[in-house]
Design a protein around this motif. Structure first.
Motif, short mmCIF file in Angstrom:
data_model
loop_
_atom_site.label_atom_id
_atom_site.label_comp_id
_atom_site.label_asym_id
_atom_site.label_seq_id
_atom_site.Cartn_x
_atom_site.Cartn_y
_atom_site.Cartn_z
N SER A 119 0.87 -1.31 -0.07
CA SER A 119 -0.04 -0.05 -0.06
C SER A 119 0.96 1.23 -0.04
CB SER A 119 -1.00 0.03 1.43
OG SER A 119 -1.83 -1.16 1.44
N PRO A 120 1.63 1.65 -0.97
CA PRO A 120 2.61 2.68 -1.05
C PRO A 120 1.71 4.03 -1.15
CG PRO A 120 2.59 1.54 -3.07
CD PRO A 120 1.78 0.49 -2.39
N LYS A 121 2.38 5.01 -0.48
CA LYS A 121 1.87 6.27 -0.85
C LYS A 121 2.14 6.98 -2.00
CE LYS A 121 1.25 7.08 4.26
NZ LYS A 121 0.29 6.43 4.44
N LYS A 122 1.40 8.09 -2.63
CA LYS A 122 1.92 8.66 -3.81
C LYS A 122 3.42 9.07 -3.83
CE LYS A 122 0.79 12.30 -6.93
NZ LYS A 122 0.17 13.45 -7.24
N GLN A 123 3.88 9.54 -2.69
CA GLN A 123 5.42 9.83 -2.64
C GLN A 123 6.38 8.72 -2.93
OE1 GLN A 123 6.33 12.84 -2.95
NE2 GLN A 123 8.42 12.36 -3.14
N ASP A 124 5.78 7.23 -2.31
CA ASP A 124 6.36 6.28 -2.40
C ASP A 124 6.56 5.76 -4.07
OD1 ASP A 124 6.87 5.99 0.34
OD2 ASP A 124 5.02 5.01 0.40
N ILE A 125 5.51 5.67 -4.58
CA ILE A 125 5.49 5.58 -6.17
C ILE A 125 6.26 6.48 -6.78
CG2 ILE A 125 3.88 5.21 -7.92
CD1 ILE A 125 1.76 4.66 -5.81
N LEU A 126 6.20 7.81 -6.40
CA LEU A 126 6.94 8.57 -7.33
C LEU A 126 8.34 8.50 -7.13
CD1 LEU A 126 4.97 12.03 -6.54
CD2 LEU A 126 4.94 10.70 -8.85
N GLU A 127 8.79 8.01 -6.10
CA GLU A 127 10.18 7.69 -5.70
C GLU A 127 10.75 6.72 -6.41
OE1 GLU A 127 11.12 8.02 -1.51
OE2 GLU A 127 10.41 9.86 -1.42
N ALA A 128 9.91 5.46 -6.44
CA ALA A 128 10.23 4.24 -7.09
C ALA A 128 10.41 4.39 -8.71
CB ALA A 128 9.26 3.32 -6.80
N LEU A 129 9.63 5.47 -9.13
CA LEU A 129 9.82 5.53 -10.53
C LEU A 129 10.43 6.70 -11.26
CD1 LEU A 129 6.01 4.89 -11.63
CD2 LEU A 129 7.90 3.48 -11.72
N GLN A 130 11.12 7.40 -10.13
CA GLN A 130 11.87 8.71 -10.54
C GLN A 130 12.81 8.60 -11.44
OE1 GLN A 130 14.76 10.26 -8.39
NE2 GLN A 130 14.49 12.32 -9.28
N LYS A 131 13.60 7.49 -11.49
CA LYS A 131 14.77 7.23 -12.34
C LYS A 131 14.31 6.48 -13.62
CE LYS A 131 17.91 6.46 -8.77
NZ LYS A 131 18.97 5.45 -7.99
N HIS A 132 12.86 6.40 -13.83
CA HIS A 132 12.62 5.75 -14.99
C HIS A 132 11.86 6.99 -16.03
CE1 HIS A 132 12.72 1.59 -13.95
NE2 HIS A 132 12.97 2.16 -12.85
N LEU A 133 12.55 7.05 -17.22
CA LEU A 133 12.08 8.21 -18.18
C LEU A 133 11.21 7.21 -18.94
CD1 LEU A 133 15.74 9.59 -19.00
CD2 LEU A 133 14.08 10.31 -17.03
N CYS A 134 10.18 8.38 -19.57
CA CYS A 134 9.25 7.84 -20.47
C CYS A 134 9.09 9.06 -21.57
CB CYS A 134 7.81 7.61 -19.99
SG CYS A 134 6.55 7.53 -21.29
N ARG A 135 9.86 8.88 -22.68
CA ARG A 135 10.02 9.70 -23.77
C ARG A 135 8.63 10.34 -24.09
NH1 ARG A 135 14.74 12.05 -22.27
NH2 ARG A 135 16.33 10.78 -22.63
N CYS A 136 7.62 9.34 -24.15
CA CYS A 136 6.21 9.55 -24.72
C CYS A 136 5.35 10.48 -23.85
CB CYS A 136 5.62 8.26 -25.15
SG CYS A 136 6.57 7.12 -26.07
N GLY A 137 5.84 10.52 -22.34
CA GLY A 137 5.04 11.27 -21.49
C GLY A 137 3.87 10.70 -20.98
N SER A 138 3.99 9.33 -20.94
CA SER A 138 2.98 8.57 -20.42
C SER A 138 2.73 8.39 -18.79
CB SER A 138 3.12 7.11 -21.01
OG SER A 138 2.74 6.97 -22.41
N HIS A 139 3.73 9.19 -17.97
CA HIS A 139 3.79 9.07 -16.77
C HIS A 139 2.48 9.21 -16.00
CE1 HIS A 139 7.89 10.27 -17.77
NE2 HIS A 139 8.22 9.61 -16.88
N ALA A 140 1.47 9.99 -16.40
CA ALA A 140 0.37 10.44 -15.95
C ALA A 140 -0.53 9.10 -16.11
CB ALA A 140 -0.69 11.41 -16.65
N ARG A 141 -0.66 8.50 -17.23
CA ARG A 141 -1.39 7.09 -17.25
C ARG A 141 -0.83 6.09 -16.31
NH1 ARG A 141 -5.08 5.95 -21.23
NH2 ARG A 141 -5.86 7.86 -22.58
N ILE A 142 0.40 5.99 -16.25
CA ILE A 142 1.33 4.82 -15.65
C ILE A 142 0.92 5.26 -14.23
CG2 ILE A 142 3.42 4.31 -14.61
CD1 ILE A 142 4.55 5.13 -17.59
N LEU A 143 0.92 6.32 -13.68
CA LEU A 143 0.21 6.81 -12.14
C LEU A 143 -1.20 6.27 -12.05
CD1 LEU A 143 2.34 9.96 -11.45
CD2 LEU A 143 2.91 7.64 -10.80
N THR A 144 -1.97 6.58 -13.18
CA THR A 144 -3.26 6.28 -13.09
C THR A 144 -3.58 5.04 -12.83
OG1 THR A 144 -3.89 8.11 -14.28
CG2 THR A 144 -5.50 6.44 -14.17
N ALA A 145 -2.74 4.04 -13.79
CA ALA A 145 -2.80 2.65 -13.69
C ALA A 145 -2.47 1.98 -12.41
CB ALA A 145 -1.89 2.07 -14.78
#
Ligand code: FES
Length: 157
Positions: A119-145
């Motif tokens: 049950s990670p908090k939003k900050q935990d998710i952002l930190e886990a994905l922080q080093k992962h780049l998406c050149r297409c800009g799909s971050h919003a959908r990834i976080l929604t998923a």
């Protein structure tokens, strides 16, 4: 060249490679496991991430020969018996990708996070994905998923 055995996706693989050959090259070139992607090759993008003993690890810069005796899970091993993991299903349902090149690494990082903290908090998710780049800009959908998956999970509790 040296010979060694790696434990990948719950199976043993005999490998012949240079002592400093990156794990990513062994996965893709020796073992035909092409799910992990080469982006930068410099530990700067996350496309090559795999789990090593449960930790999300960039495979482009770590020598395969240094991983003898460790458990390696690639994107091919995240699903078991042909069934997508809950994280994979969530990404698919939300269509959380455009070109999809970063998706294996994103799913690996998310898997590592949820294996440690269901049950990670939003900050935990952002930190886990922080080093992962998406050149297409799909971050919003990834976080929604990921959020949708958490909502589904809590509704099933
Ligand atoms: Fe490994 Fe970019 S290819 S971090």
């Amino acid at each position: 060249m040296i010979d060694f055995t790696l434990r990948i996706n719950r199976e043993n693989y005999d490998v012949t490679a240079m002592t400093d050959t990156p794990l990513l090259f062994v996965l893709r070139n020796n073992l035909n496991l092409k799910g992990s992607k080469l982006g930068c090759g410099l530990e700067q993008c996350g496309a090559c991430a795999v789990l090593v003993n449960g930790e999300s690890t960039f495979s482009c810069a770590i020598a395969a020969s240094s991983l003898v005796g460790k458990s390696i899970i690639t994107i091919e091993g995240v699903s078991e018996s042909g069934t997508l993991s809950a994280i994979q299903k969530a990404f698919l349902t939300e269509i959380a990708a455009q070109c999809g090149y970063c998706t294996p690494g994103m799913i690996i990082a998310t898997t590592a996070l949820f294996d440690k903290n269901p049950s990670p908090k939003k900050q935990d998710i952002l930190e886990a994905l922080q080093k992962h780049l998406c050149r297409c800009g799909s971050h919003a959908r990834i976080l929604t998923a990921i959020n949708n998956m958490q909502s589904d999970h809590s509704q099933n509790d």
